[in-house]
Write a protein that holds these residues in place. Sequence first.
Motif, short mmCIF file in Angstrom:
data_model
loop_
_atom_site.label_atom_id
_atom_site.label_comp_id
_atom_site.label_asym_id
_atom_site.label_seq_id
_atom_site.Cartn_x
_atom_site.Cartn_y
_atom_site.Cartn_z
N GLN A 58 -10.20 12.40 5.01
CA GLN A 58 -11.07 13.17 4.13
C GLN A 58 -12.22 12.32 3.56
O GLN A 58 -13.33 12.80 3.41
CB GLN A 58 -10.23 13.74 2.97
CG GLN A 58 -10.99 14.66 2.05
CD GLN A 58 -10.20 14.94 0.77
OE1 GLN A 58 -9.09 15.45 0.80
NE2 GLN A 58 -10.77 14.57 -0.36
N GLU A 59 -11.95 11.06 3.26
CA GLU A 59 -12.96 10.21 2.63
C GLU A 59 -13.59 9.23 3.61
O GLU A 59 -14.25 8.27 3.20
CB GLU A 59 -12.37 9.48 1.42
CG GLU A 59 -11.69 10.38 0.38
CD GLU A 59 -12.57 11.52 -0.13
OE1 GLU A 59 -13.80 11.37 -0.18
OE2 GLU A 59 -12.00 12.61 -0.45
N LEU B 258 0.81 -1.21 0.00
CA LEU B 258 0.00 0.00 0.00
C LEU B 258 0.86 1.27 0.00
O LEU B 258 0.55 2.24 -0.71
CB LEU B 258 -0.92 -0.01 1.22
CG LEU B 258 -2.02 1.04 1.22
CD1 LEU B 258 -2.94 0.88 0.02
CD2 LEU B 258 -2.84 0.95 2.50
N PHE C 246 -6.02 11.51 3.17
CA PHE C 246 -7.10 10.97 2.33
C PHE C 246 -7.98 9.99 3.09
O PHE C 246 -9.18 9.91 2.85
CB PHE C 246 -6.54 10.38 1.03
CG PHE C 246 -6.29 11.45 0.01
CD1 PHE C 246 -7.33 11.96 -0.74
CD2 PHE C 246 -5.03 12.02 -0.13
CE1 PHE C 246 -7.12 12.99 -1.64
CE2 PHE C 246 -4.81 13.05 -1.03
CZ PHE C 246 -5.86 13.54 -1.79
N VAL D 87 -2.17 -2.12 -5.30
CA VAL D 87 -3.33 -1.89 -4.42
C VAL D 87 -4.11 -3.20 -4.25
O VAL D 87 -4.51 -3.56 -3.14
CB VAL D 87 -4.26 -0.78 -4.97
CG1 VAL D 87 -5.49 -0.61 -4.09
CG2 VAL D 87 -3.52 0.54 -5.09
N PHE E 159 0.19 12.01 3.99
CA PHE E 159 -0.62 12.02 2.77
C PHE E 159 -1.71 10.94 2.86
O PHE E 159 -2.87 11.19 2.56
CB PHE E 159 0.31 11.75 1.58
CG PHE E 159 -0.34 11.87 0.23
CD1 PHE E 159 -0.69 13.11 -0.26
CD2 PHE E 159 -0.58 10.74 -0.54
CE1 PHE E 159 -1.29 13.23 -1.52
CE2 PHE E 159 -1.17 10.85 -1.79
CZ PHE E 159 -1.52 12.09 -2.28
N ARG E 160 -1.33 9.75 3.30
CA ARG E 160 -2.31 8.68 3.42
C ARG E 160 -3.33 9.01 4.50
O ARG E 160 -4.53 8.79 4.32
CB ARG E 160 -1.60 7.34 3.71
CG ARG E 160 -2.53 6.20 3.49
CD ARG E 160 -1.88 4.88 3.20
NE ARG E 160 -1.38 4.66 1.86
CZ ARG E 160 -2.09 4.71 0.73
NH1 ARG E 160 -3.37 5.01 0.77
NH2 ARG E 160 -1.54 4.47 -0.43
N VAL F 140 2.66 2.18 -3.40
CA VAL F 140 1.99 2.87 -4.51
C VAL F 140 2.27 4.36 -4.49
O VAL F 140 2.18 5.01 -5.53
CB VAL F 140 0.44 2.64 -4.52
CG1 VAL F 140 0.10 1.17 -4.40
CG2 VAL F 140 -0.27 3.45 -3.47
N LEU F 141 2.61 4.92 -3.33
CA LEU F 141 2.72 6.39 -3.28
C LEU F 141 3.88 6.94 -4.10
O LEU F 141 3.69 7.89 -4.86
CB LEU F 141 2.77 6.87 -1.83
CG LEU F 141 1.49 6.61 -1.03
CD1 LEU F 141 1.57 7.27 0.35
CD2 LEU F 141 0.25 7.10 -1.76
N ARG G 219 2.76 6.46 -7.84
CA ARG G 219 1.55 7.10 -8.38
C ARG G 219 1.82 8.52 -8.85
O ARG G 219 1.18 8.99 -9.78
CB ARG G 219 0.37 7.04 -7.39
CG ARG G 219 0.41 8.00 -6.26
CD ARG G 219 -0.91 8.07 -5.51
NE ARG G 219 -1.86 9.01 -6.10
CZ ARG G 219 -1.70 10.33 -6.09
NH1 ARG G 219 -0.62 10.89 -5.55
NH2 ARG G 219 -2.61 11.12 -6.63
#
Lengths: 217, 297
Positions: B284-285, B42, B281, B72, B277-278, B45-46, B49
Amino acid sequence: MSEKVQKIVEIADDELILGWRDSEWTGIAPSLEEDVAFSSIAQNEIGHARALYELAARELGTDADTLAFDRDPGEYLSAPLVEERRMDWAHTIARHFLYETADEIRLAALKDSDDAEVAGLAAKMDREEQYHRLHARMWRDRLQDEPRFVDALEELWPAAVAVLPEELRPQMSERLQLDLPSNSLLRGFERGSHSEELRPLLDEMTMVRRSVPGATW
Amino acid sequence: MDEQRFLEYVQSGGQVETTDRMPDDYRSKLVKFIEMHGNSELMGVLPEREWILRAPTLQRKLALTAKVQDEVGHSQLIYRVVEDLGKPREQCLADLISGKSKFHNVFHYPTKTWGDVGVIAWLVDAAAIISQKALLKCSYAPYARIMKKICWEESFHILHGRDVVLTMMNGTDEQRELVQEALNRWWGPLMQFHGNPISKEDDPMYIWRIKSQGNEEARQQFLDGYVPQIWELGLTVPDPKLRKSDDGVWEYSEPDWDELKHVVTGHGPKTQERLEFRRKFLEQEAWVRSVVLAEAA
């Protein structure tokens, strides 16, 4: 550029820019399952853009990558709806749902094209877009009572209508049971005008490609 | 089965299923090991991406998006195995962003150029597939089973990475320089990747046959498989001591084990920024996950 090529490039640019925006969610979508799903959608949109650019490139004597990457920002024919950077899930899904609705109407018209190649490609794209529509409707059903989603739909409605040529707009209004926006609300969203966010997107998109001019990557 | 008999069972090649009885120590070692693997997929991916948005051709854009999507998907599969062992995904994610659990050293470093994209997909994934292939024999059968799909997909990533590197090496001097410069930066972390050369008989993960090979064995396999390819492409490995001795063992400068420890304990150059960063998000979501959970209930 002939009318036919112009139409193809318009759709290709929409799919390219939207695919680029959608791929911003790869790795950070609200759940791992959604991450995988949205990445697939992004890849499909880019794949469609590539197929359309290849068609246009044959007529223009160039290639798909050159069309996708090497034009000036003012030469892109994308609709402002797909250009805006909306890094929150309510706006992302509202745009996705509205765009897929518009795209379905546009593809249905294109499938009836006199040009067999264009009609064939539209039919092929439409087969993949069906899955996008299922995905978009599932999310619309899920989020329809969420105020932030309702607000996002309302905010993006004029830009979504402007994705379509005027003669197809009544279908969009009928499909979603929403009144067509007035001309003053459409200002700034019509194809030909661009969002301020297109240029930074293109700058980032071509950053590596421009870094060593003439190189193969 | 008491602990001693369980140990003998796994050491003689026996495999364990989710519903089998297992010693607490075995279960907690499994969770720790597999969770770190899920975290690594996981967090991995940063760094990549960022480059999806800068991919220089449509083909590269598609390939890189698909590759990151695979990672992912791997984390999803792996967290499910952890979940069956008793630790829910939400808890794994919470422990990841709070810094309580770890992820692999290579994902704590910055990416600077398109050269990094090639070197990561080729060599970081090559180092990873060596560890992952050894997990096909893991004593915990559900983990071993998903490793088949993961190894299959990783082998495509290596081909994609090698193609990115090869295209640049066949390009201009400037492109070749980008690859060499990326290799220079990644070589240290790559040599640390398989861990310090602890004897496998002293490695609890080997004792329980979660791993089936020792750290040094994995590193030797990596060097043997990839150094000749690196040389063949005209690249220089930034280690003057690197050579294959007459008995077939690779000799190399001692990797910086202090750096490895420092980085994986949360002090890498990009650790905090990527976790932040992770976290951003995830927070936020969070409302989206609540809506989905309410619908499922």
